[in-house]
Write a protein that holds these residues in place. Sequence first.
Motif, PDB file in Angstrom:
ATOM      1  N   ALA A 125     -19.953  48.607  30.909  1.00  0.00           N
ATOM      2  CA  ALA A 125     -20.865  49.003  29.821  1.00  0.00           C
ATOM      3  C   ALA A 125     -20.210  49.917  28.783  1.00  0.00           C
ATOM      4  O   ALA A 125     -20.329  49.673  27.584  1.00  0.00           O
ATOM      5  CB  ALA A 125     -22.124  49.635  30.394  1.00  0.00           C
ATOM      6  N   ARG A 184     -26.502  41.566  13.624  1.00  0.00           N
ATOM      7  CA  ARG A 184     -26.720  42.552  12.561  1.00  0.00           C
ATOM      8  C   ARG A 184     -26.230  41.978  11.242  1.00  0.00           C
ATOM      9  O   ARG A 184     -25.039  42.009  10.968  1.00  0.00           O
ATOM     10  CB  ARG A 184     -25.981  43.835  12.871  1.00  0.00           C
TER      11      ARG A 184
ATOM     12  N   TYR B  17     -28.641  53.390  30.893  1.00  0.00           N
ATOM     13  CA  TYR B  17     -27.260  53.665  31.305  1.00  0.00           C
ATOM     14  C   TYR B  17     -26.336  53.733  30.084  1.00  0.00           C
ATOM     15  O   TYR B  17     -25.504  54.624  29.962  1.00  0.00           O
ATOM     16  CB  TYR B  17     -26.812  52.555  32.259  1.00  0.00           C
ATOM     17  N   ARG B  18     -26.500  52.805  29.177  1.00  0.00           N
ATOM     18  CA  ARG B  18     -25.643  52.789  27.983  1.00  0.00           C
ATOM     19  C   ARG B  18     -25.885  54.018  27.116  1.00  0.00           C
ATOM     20  O   ARG B  18     -24.963  54.601  26.574  1.00  0.00           O
ATOM     21  CB  ARG B  18     -25.883  51.512  27.165  1.00  0.00           C
ATOM     22  N   SER B  21     -24.374  56.906  28.683  1.00  0.00           N
ATOM     23  CA  SER B  21     -22.907  56.867  28.537  1.00  0.00           C
ATOM     24  C   SER B  21     -22.464  57.494  27.218  1.00  0.00           C
ATOM     25  O   SER B  21     -21.422  58.133  27.158  1.00  0.00           O
ATOM     26  CB  SER B  21     -22.394  55.422  28.591  1.00  0.00           C
ATOM     27  N   LEU B  68     -25.094  50.541  19.604  1.00  0.00           N
ATOM     28  CA  LEU B  68     -25.444  49.751  20.787  1.00  0.00           C
ATOM     29  C   LEU B  68     -26.324  48.571  20.380  1.00  0.00           C
ATOM     30  O   LEU B  68     -27.282  48.741  19.628  1.00  0.00           O
ATOM     31  CB  LEU B  68     -26.178  50.622  21.815  1.00  0.00           C
ATOM     32  N   VAL B  71     -30.088  48.843  20.846  1.00  0.00           N
ATOM     33  CA  VAL B  71     -30.806  49.893  20.118  1.00  0.00           C
ATOM     34  C   VAL B  71     -31.174  49.384  18.726  1.00  0.00           C
ATOM     35  O   VAL B  71     -30.315  48.943  17.969  1.00  0.00           O
ATOM     36  CB  VAL B  71     -29.941  51.168  20.018  1.00  0.00           C
TER      37      VAL B  71
END
Lengths: 560, 92
Positions: A125, A184, B17-18, B21, B68, B71
């Motif tokens: 991640a 995006r 979690y991200r 981080s 992210l 997000v």
Amino acid sequence: MHTPTGAESLVRTLKEAGIDTIFGYPGGAIMPAYDALYTHSNGKMRHILVRHEQAAAHAAEGYAQTTGNVGVCVATSGPGATNLLTGITNAMMDSTPILCITGQVNQALLGTDAFQESPIISMAAPVTKWCAQVQSADKIAPTIMRALAIAESGRPGPVLVDITKNALAEACTHEVPARPEKSRPSLPLDEKAILEASELLNTAKRPYALVGHGVLLSGAQDALRTLLEKADIPCAATVLGLGAISDDHPLFHGMLGMHGNYAANLKTDEADVILAVGMRFDDRVTGDASRFARNAKIIHIDIDPAELHKIIPATVPLVGDANAILEALTPHVAQADRTAWRESFRLLDQCEEPVRKEALSPSDGPISMSEAIRALDEATADSAIIVADVGQHQMLAARYYRLTGTRRFITSGGLGTMGFSLPAAIGAQIAHPQRQVIAVMGDGCAQMNIQELGTIMQEKVPVKILILNNHYLGMVRQWQELFFDERYSATAIESPDFPALAAAYNIKGACVRERAELAPALAEFVNSTETRLLEVHVRTIENVFPMIPSGGAVTDIRLQ
Amino acid sequence: MYYTLTAITENTPGVLYRIASVFLQGQINIERLEVSAIDETRTRSRFRIEFFDTEQHAHLLARRMERLVEVEHVELTQEKDGGETPQNTDST
């Protein structure tokens, strides 16, 4: 009617997305995918069996960087997946679009410390642009399509899709969504900021452009050159931006950073306006950031908003695609003639001449690494792809291999991953079978992914492997000499007989020790249609200069 | 300075979690954290995170958060009263 499995859906999805090459290594959890690949191994989907999963990721990077398309690598669960991580992190640092597909244990076994279970999503991640686990067959196709779109949209980067074994094995309805639009969409151009940027450039006395990897990723080379020529603005490049402006362009003054060029670095402190395009003010470029570009207003163009103001505050931040922004900016930029400012670059360039002369034309003694790089430059075609590893040879290749024509320079810039060049060169060569692809490495790097000679042998990859052997981990040795009182701790390194090792893999190798042998050996080496390995024994002590000492400002740059 | 960051995200595994981080990478301690699904279909979440940091770091954190994929929107507000002074952290 045949009901496809998740694994078949995976392979069909990749094919429908236009993927025709995969670098990978099979194992327990990913076996159903390999079984589906067997069905499709009719030439339309080429699988390259690497010898270590790290190499699969680097090969996918080499493929991606030289094609602009997403590179794909596959590994099994557990150690297969964890072995990918260095390559994934490398791709994240260098904005390289790769898709990593990992097998995972059965859904029912998740979290039980099952054989070859690793929590790869948790591990990946922080070093991926996006990652997801798929636990049912129906979700494989849409997840892969989304992953591909994310990898190549905006600032490119690595993505990982972890698929449990049951999802690969179970039946599914194979419905592939169209490859989604970029997640995006590019932002509308900020017209006001573009006018502000043009005003800064038009009133500047000493404008200077810093060219980064983003220019190449955006395909903005022509737009940038047009702007620089119109406004008569000198430029220099980061290590990954090299080649965006041809080395022989009169406005180009070399490389920025710790081992960059003298004028290129010093002029950052003299410039009154800096146009930074697709670069991120890495600490290797700025040195002490508090003393970087002290006299300049900064126009910073980057597609990633998180890069703006991160290290160096931007006077005019411009978020978006470099090509679109440069094309919008150029009409507002006035034609200019800055002869005196340009001339001042040339005068500083001349200060570096003794360094170049000593490196490239040593009067006696063993071959220098620098002259071997220059001899390679003279032997290779205008379309060659050079893949450099990490260390002294990398910096010397960046300095002395001339990027003119359509030559490309691929290297591990951000992460500095030793062992990158051999597998990345495999990826580049497979993407470009007709071009000369040359992996340049030191004796330390050569042994970090040496197992890939097996991949080269089996797949008959006609890559050229140039090992510059100074019997040291040269860059660390240089630092020990200059900053650790010549205490050479663990940097002398013994290597195997590289040509003999190549011969064991049925690869023709040669070794050069004498200066007179260098040019003929390199000519045979680069022009062969088959794989070749050439080891050049170079002097043990050679330092890369100029150098900005670690923690120093660019103005602390040393010529010796 | 004391900040509140509000983020609208996908409601999928691993988003917390991200986000955590990003805080970890910046070595920023979270003083208060609220997460909840915000629509009937439970496809979106709202994060409300409170923390102390310098202005420059807080804005960098917000931009790294926006990076992210999961997000969708980030808002950063500085609390007027400056929040409570950080206490010695208690592992309980």
